[in-house]
Scaffold this motif. Structure first.
Motif, mmCIF file in Angstrom:
data_model
loop_
_atom_site.group_PDB
_atom_site.id
_atom_site.type_symbol
_atom_site.label_atom_id
_atom_site.label_comp_id
_atom_site.label_asym_id
_atom_site.label_seq_id
_atom_site.Cartn_x
_atom_site.Cartn_y
_atom_site.Cartn_z
ATOM 1 N N LYS A 94 30.079 38.937 38.510
ATOM 2 C CA LYS A 94 29.680 39.957 39.590
ATOM 3 C C LYS A 94 30.514 40.020 40.829
ATOM 4 N N ASP A 95 31.147 38.903 41.251
ATOM 5 C CA ASP A 95 31.979 38.772 42.378
ATOM 6 C C ASP A 95 33.385 39.075 42.408
ATOM 7 N N ASP A 96 33.772 39.439 40.986
ATOM 8 C CA ASP A 96 35.268 39.852 40.853
ATOM 9 C C ASP A 96 35.637 41.153 41.601
ATOM 10 N N LYS A 97 34.437 42.025 42.085
ATOM 11 C CA LYS A 97 34.722 43.082 42.763
ATOM 12 C C LYS A 97 35.524 43.209 44.223
ATOM 13 N N PHE A 98 34.933 41.885 44.745
ATOM 14 C CA PHE A 98 35.306 41.539 46.186
ATOM 15 C C PHE A 98 36.742 41.039 45.961
ATOM 16 N N LEU A 99 37.218 40.586 45.045
ATOM 17 C CA LEU A 99 38.448 40.125 44.761
ATOM 18 C C LEU A 99 39.241 41.390 44.724
ATOM 19 N N GLU A 100 38.678 42.313 43.964
ATOM 20 C CA GLU A 100 39.506 43.644 43.425
ATOM 21 C C GLU A 100 39.752 44.381 44.920
ATOM 22 N N VAL A 101 38.512 44.550 45.657
ATOM 23 C CA VAL A 101 38.777 45.127 47.005
ATOM 24 C C VAL A 101 40.123 44.475 47.841
ATOM 25 N N ALA A 102 39.954 43.110 47.913
ATOM 26 C CA ALA A 102 40.967 42.514 48.751
ATOM 27 C C ALA A 102 42.386 42.792 48.144
ATOM 28 N N LEU A 103 42.530 42.564 46.873
ATOM 29 C CA LEU A 103 44.060 42.683 46.349
ATOM 30 C C LEU A 103 44.353 44.144 46.121
ATOM 31 N N ASN A 104 43.472 45.168 45.907
ATOM 32 C CA ASN A 104 44.011 46.538 45.822
ATOM 33 C C ASN A 104 43.957 46.997 47.091
ATOM 34 N N GLY A 105 43.058 46.332 48.163
ATOM 35 C CA GLY A 105 43.201 47.026 49.420
ATOM 36 C C GLY A 105 44.164 45.933 50.503
#
Length: 137
Positions: A94-105
């Protein structure tokens, strides 16, 4: 030449603390991120925040209208990131979304109190800091 503002991902618990406990360390970290940097969100992180803030357990502390207004303000001050590259790296999926925002952004830092994220510091060039570490650096 002016330097680019730092790009910051704040996790859901930090944002909830900002609303409910405005003098807390997590709330101060969010204020610093908004005042000195650029906050990043994505649909998944906004949906989680809206879901958490809609819970009746918060009714005694803050009105639903104030919680909805908080999300509207966040939408105005944060950059919306489109996630095109999914990430599966956190021991709590469930925390992967924060990594996704960080890398994609192209974030510089994730600010979180979540140990499942903190153990990944640094993650592919992104610092992962506790609210206190972020404030003090």
């Amino acid at each position: 030449m002016p330097h680019e503002p730092e790009r910051i991902v704040a996790d859901t618990n930090l944002l909830v603390s900002r609303l409910l406990l405005p003098q807390s360390v997590p709330a101060r970290a969010v204020r610093k991120a908004v005042d000195e940097g650029q906050l990043l969100v994505c649909d998944a992180t906004l949906e989680e925040l809206a879901d958490v803030l809609s819970r009746p357990k918060f009714d005694p502390y803050i009105s639903l209208e104030d919680r909805q207004e908080f999300i509207r303000v966040l939408n105005r001050v944060a950059d919306r990131v489109i996630v095109t590259a999914p990430i599966k790296a956190c021991r709590d999926p469930k925390d992967d979304k924060f990594l996704e925002v960080a890398l994609n952004g192209e974030a510089d830092v994730i600010v979180t109190g979540d140990r499942d994220l903190l153990v990944l510091h640094p993650f592919r060039g992104v610092d992962i800091l506790s609210p206190r570490e972020y404030i003090e650096r």
